[in-house]
Design a protein around this motif. Structure first.
Motif, short mmCIF file in Angstrom:
data_model
loop_
_atom_site.label_atom_id
_atom_site.label_comp_id
_atom_site.label_asym_id
_atom_site.label_seq_id
_atom_site.Cartn_x
_atom_site.Cartn_y
_atom_site.Cartn_z
N VAL A 53 0.83 -1.22 0.00
CA VAL A 53 0.00 0.00 0.00
C VAL A 53 0.86 1.26 0.00
N THR A 54 0.42 2.25 -0.77
CA THR A 54 0.83 3.64 -0.54
C THR A 54 -0.43 4.37 -0.13
N GLY A 55 -0.47 4.89 1.08
CA GLY A 55 -1.72 5.39 1.62
C GLY A 55 -1.67 6.84 2.08
N LEU A 56 -2.87 7.37 2.29
CA LEU A 56 -3.09 8.65 2.96
C LEU A 56 -3.91 8.32 4.20
N TYR A 57 -3.40 8.67 5.37
CA TYR A 57 -4.00 8.24 6.63
C TYR A 57 -4.45 9.46 7.44
N PHE A 58 -5.73 9.46 7.83
CA PHE A 58 -6.26 10.48 8.74
C PHE A 58 -6.50 9.80 10.08
N LEU A 59 -5.71 10.16 11.09
CA LEU A 59 -5.73 9.45 12.37
C LEU A 59 -6.09 10.37 13.52
N ASP A 60 -7.08 9.95 14.30
CA ASP A 60 -7.40 10.65 15.54
C ASP A 60 -6.29 10.34 16.55
N VAL A 61 -5.75 11.34 17.19
CA VAL A 61 -4.68 11.12 18.16
C VAL A 61 -5.19 10.38 19.38
N ASP A 62 -6.35 10.78 19.89
CA ASP A 62 -6.86 10.25 21.16
C ASP A 62 -7.86 9.13 20.92
N LEU A 63 -7.38 8.00 20.39
CA LEU A 63 -8.25 6.84 20.17
C LEU A 63 -8.60 6.20 21.51
N GLN A 64 -9.83 5.74 21.64
CA GLN A 64 -10.26 5.13 22.90
C GLN A 64 -9.90 3.64 22.91
N GLU A 65 -8.61 3.37 22.80
CA GLU A 65 -8.10 2.01 22.85
C GLU A 65 -6.66 2.07 23.30
N GLU A 66 -6.04 0.92 23.49
CA GLU A 66 -4.68 0.87 24.04
C GLU A 66 -3.67 1.59 23.14
N ARG A 67 -3.86 1.47 21.82
CA ARG A 67 -2.94 2.08 20.85
C ARG A 67 -3.39 3.51 20.55
N SER A 68 -2.55 4.50 20.82
CA SER A 68 -2.88 5.89 20.50
C SER A 68 -2.75 6.11 19.00
N GLY A 69 -3.30 7.22 18.53
CA GLY A 69 -3.18 7.54 17.10
C GLY A 69 -1.74 7.71 16.67
N ILE A 70 -0.91 8.28 17.55
CA ILE A 70 0.49 8.49 17.20
C ILE A 70 1.24 7.16 17.18
N ALA A 71 0.94 6.27 18.12
CA ALA A 71 1.53 4.93 18.09
C ALA A 71 1.08 4.18 16.83
N LEU A 72 -0.17 4.38 16.44
CA LEU A 72 -0.67 3.78 15.20
C LEU A 72 0.12 4.31 14.01
N GLY A 73 0.37 5.62 13.98
CA GLY A 73 1.16 6.20 12.90
C GLY A 73 2.55 5.58 12.81
N ALA A 74 3.18 5.35 13.97
CA ALA A 74 4.51 4.73 13.99
C ALA A 74 4.45 3.31 13.44
N GLU A 75 3.38 2.58 13.77
CA GLU A 75 3.25 1.20 13.28
C GLU A 75 2.96 1.19 11.77
N ILE A 76 2.16 2.14 11.32
CA ILE A 76 1.89 2.25 9.88
C ILE A 76 3.19 2.42 9.10
N ARG A 77 4.12 3.19 9.66
CA ARG A 77 5.40 3.45 8.99
C ARG A 77 6.19 2.15 8.73
N GLN A 78 5.95 1.10 9.52
CA GLN A 78 6.65 -0.16 9.32
C GLN A 78 6.22 -0.83 8.02
N TYR A 79 5.00 -0.53 7.57
CA TYR A 79 4.46 -1.19 6.38
C TYR A 79 4.36 -0.24 5.18
N ASP A 80 4.28 1.04 5.44
CA ASP A 80 4.11 2.02 4.36
C ASP A 80 4.97 3.24 4.67
#
Length: 244
Positions: A53-80
């Motif tokens: 994938v080459t993607g465009l990601y719109f991420l909420d920073v304050d997700l109501q789950e264990e993974r924050s939006g910024i942590a999600l962004g860091a994980e996305i970087r591993q794949y894209d």
């Protein structure tokens, strides 16, 4: 195609954001598509694991789950590592965390009464689309490594697969017309480009250069006839290149 992903846990805000994006894509007839709009960050990561994938990601920073939006962004970087990440947040003071997590963000859109969110979203879409088209037509990526006193440069398009060497901490690079041995780790190779896929604990394959996959034998035949191997746990991620 530039694929768009939205992760926002507020239902109304997610609907509004999805509507802004899909309407603009349709009006401008862009080669883009909203693939996932979700409150669950794992849906995005699971998709990235299974697709190149080459993607465009719109991420909420304050997700109501264990993974924050910024942590999600860091994980996305591993794949894209070429994707564009936009953080949409009520907590602008948390943007410093993107530096801690080493996430290169395209923009931070603040959810407040002073921000024209629709206008900012459209600007992000235009910028991401422009960069995507430029990279698509002109981006030539080269893998460089040092072996002895020589610096070896190989086009990514010529790389078939990487294989662990019997020598500790060394890797064999198999290219279309040569083999090179160098010091490195397979997990670092994975971070270089989304076309590189971990198919076995000892192999990372360039998905673009696969000719066919033999599910029963768990063998991957490359475009030049060379064979590398896949373990059963990683076969699922090769489904898009399997010849039935």
């Amino acid at each position: 195609m530039l694929e768009v992903f939205i992760c926002e846990d507020n239902v109304e805000q997610r609907k509004r954001l999805t509507s802004y994006i899909t309407n603009y894509i349709m009006m401008e007839n862009l080669d883009m598509k909203v693939v996932i709009s979700t409150a669950n960050s794992s849906e995005i990561i699971d998709y990235l694991k299974a697709n190149r994938v080459t993607g465009l990601y719109f991420l909420d920073v304050d997700l109501q789950e264990e993974r924050s939006g910024i942590a999600l962004g860091a994980e996305i970087r591993q794949y894209d590592n070429q994707g564009a990440i936009v953080f949409v947040t009520t907590h602008s003071e948390l943007t410093y965390l993107t530096f801690t997590y080493k996430v290169e963000a395209m923009d931070y859109i603040t959810k407040d009464q002073f921000t024209d969110i629709q206008k900012r979203v459209i600007e992000c879409i235009d910028t991401a689309n422009k960069r995507y088209l430029q990279n698509k037509h002109s981006n030539r990526k080269v893998f460089q490594t040092k072996t002895g006193d020589k610096v070896i440069s190989i086009d990514y398009t010529d790389i078939l697969f990487f294989e662990t060497s019997p020598q500790l901490h060394k890797i064999f690079l198999h290219a279309t017309n040569r083999q090179v041995e160098f010091y490195g780790k397979l997990k670092d190779i994975l971070e270089l480009d989304s076309r590189f896929y971990r198919c076995h604990h000892s192999y990372v394959v360039n998905k673009d250069n696969i000719a066919e996959v033999d599910i029963k034998k768990r063998e991957i035949r490359m475009i030049n006839g060379e064979i590398c191997y896949a373990s059963s746990r990683y076969l699922k991620g090769l489904k898009d290149v399997v010849n039935h």
